[in-house]
Scaffold this active site. Structure first.
Site, PDB file in Angstrom:
ATOM      1  N   ARG A  98       0.666  -3.807  -6.792  1.00  0.00           N
ATOM      2  CA  ARG A  98       0.898  -2.792  -6.222  1.00  0.00           C
ATOM      3  C   ARG A  98      -0.216  -2.093  -5.936  1.00  0.00           C
ATOM      4  NH1 ARG A  98       3.253   2.060  -6.992  1.00  0.00           N
ATOM      5  NH2 ARG A  98       3.889   2.079  -8.562  1.00  0.00           N
TER       6      ARG A  98
ATOM      7  N   LYS B  27      -1.956  -7.584  15.136  1.00  0.00           N
ATOM      8  CA  LYS B  27      -2.555  -7.744  15.842  1.00  0.00           C
ATOM      9  C   LYS B  27      -3.622  -8.894  16.172  1.00  0.00           C
ATOM     10  CE  LYS B  27       0.406  -4.705  18.272  1.00  0.00           C
ATOM     11  NZ  LYS B  27       1.247  -4.132  17.345  1.00  0.00           N
TER      12      LYS B  27
END
Length: 408
Positions: free
Chosen positions: A69, A219
């Site tokens: 993490r 995107k």
């Protein structure tokens, strides 16, 4: 050997010194092939536990990686590449664009604070402001996106941040970011900007003083509609609090999404040029159609904020909004339902073209549309523009047929 030294050697060998072109930087940034036996791409590290050789190393955290993490060579490669492209002091990766937006806001705000947010803000961010921030006791005021230095009159004693999105993802209004940054500096505010539409290739937000720059990596960075990712780049002043909160919230992006973003990064310039050219061809054609009242595209003269776009941006992407002359919504459905090349779906930035109906009576569109108008947001993908135009022409014909029937 670091990726920076590899890039420096490549540029010097080509006689260009440190003046790296955008394409060169996209290809080389964040890569260190010799670290991985010469393999061109950084491998995908799927990790949680990272073993330490001794107790002293384990407790002293002497290794470069201590837990999945907290970072891997894969995530580090993308962070370094984006840091170079954005021009910030550091970058964090998030599991989605929205999580990047909320992280940036929360890194600047605490209960009792006030934030100024553009009225053209992405809908889910507005929802988070009205819900999450409200529950935390943070006040939000939405300001007209055309505001400049006069926005200083909106600042309160407890105002701590200014949130921008330029252009807005529905109204396509461009903001005067330098003027707003100047106002924010006078009042000691942090400036956050969602720059997903332009990417760092077409707008360098840190260069004009933005503290926290958001990219919805879902995107254009990934560019293939096959993953979700968000990034936040921070200035030196904003970096410590952003990095700390990112760690405290346990935010981390998946290794496969990070790899896909690294892969997408290498072709970002080529894809954006195609998106830009195709969108302008389609937008200019739509502007000439009798069924169309207005095309909201920052690169077109007459669109909201065109002069600011021309001054501050060095390109445009594939997303824009079409305002249709008054027709019943059934006519819009007929237009969209029969499209062959445009998919009907949320998001944008992938290689495929998309269409999304918008409610012209809501948000900023209300101020830009006459009563009865309908709006459709288009994302122009990598298809041949003339094929997309033919598809849209058929759709407009279907729309007209429904409209005529409704008048009988």
């Amino acid at each position: 050997m670091s990726s920076d030294s590899l890039l420096g050697q490549a540029l010097q060998a080509g006689g260009r010194g440190d003046a790296a072109g955008t394409g060169t930087r996209l290809v080389h940034a964040g890569r260190d092939p010799m670290r991985y036996h010469g393999f061109v791409n950084t491998p995908v590290f799927r990790a949680s536990t990272v073993l330490s050789p001794t107790v002293r190393d384990l407790l002293g955290r002497t290794q470069p990686y201590i837990y999945g993490r907290r970072g891997t060579p894969t995530s580090e490669a993308l962070e370094r590449a984006l840091c170079e492209l954005e021009g910030g002091a550091g970058v964090v990766l998030c599991p989605s664009g929205l999580s990047a937006c909320t992280l940036a806001l929360l890194s600047c705000l605490k209960p009792g604070d006030h934030v100024l947010v553009t009225d053209a803000v992405y809908g889910p961010v507005r929802h988070a402001c009205d819900g999450l921030l409200h529950r935390l006791g943070i006040q939000v005021s939405y300001f007209p996106p055309g505001s400049g230095a006069e926005l200083g009159s909106w600042v309160r004693e407890n105002t701590r941040a200014l949130y921008l999105e330029s252009p807005g993802s529905h109204s396509m209004e461009v903001q005067d970011v330098p003027a707003l940054v100047g106002m924010a500096r006078e009042h000691g505010l942090r400036v956050i900007a969602d720059c997903s539409w332009a990417t760092p290739l077409f707008f360098q937000a840190h260069a004009v003083g933005v503290d926290l720059v958001i990219q919805a990596g879902t995107k254009y960075l990934l560019g293939h509609s096959d993953g979700m990712l968000g990034t936040v780049s921070a200035s030196a002043a904003a970096w410590p609090s952003l990095k700390a909160l990112h760690g405290d919230l346990g935010l981390c992006a998946g290794p496969d999404e990070i790899f896909l973003a690294l892969r997408g990064l290498r072709s970002l310039q080529v894809r954006l040029k195609q998106h830009e050219q195709g969108a302008l061809v389609v937008a200019r054609w739509l502007r000439q159609q009798e069924e169309v009242a207005r095309v909201l595209h920052p690169a077109l003269e007459g669109s909201p904020g065109h002069a600011l776009w021309k001054r501050d941006f060095c390109g445009s992407s594939g997303l824009f909004t079409v305002v249709l002359k008054p027709v019943p919504f059934a006519a819009v459905e007929a237009l969209l339902d029969g499209l062959r090349l445009f998919g009907l779906g949320y998001s944008w930035g992938g290689y495929e073209s998309l269409a999304l109906p918008l409610d012209a009576s809501e948000g900023r569109l209300r101020a830009l549309c006459d009563p009865g108008c309908q709006c459709v947001r288009l994302h122009i993908g990598l298809e041949d523009p003339q094929d997309l135009i033919a598809d849209l022409r058929d759709g407009l014909d279907r729309m007209q047929a429904v409209d005529m029937d409704s008048l009988l």
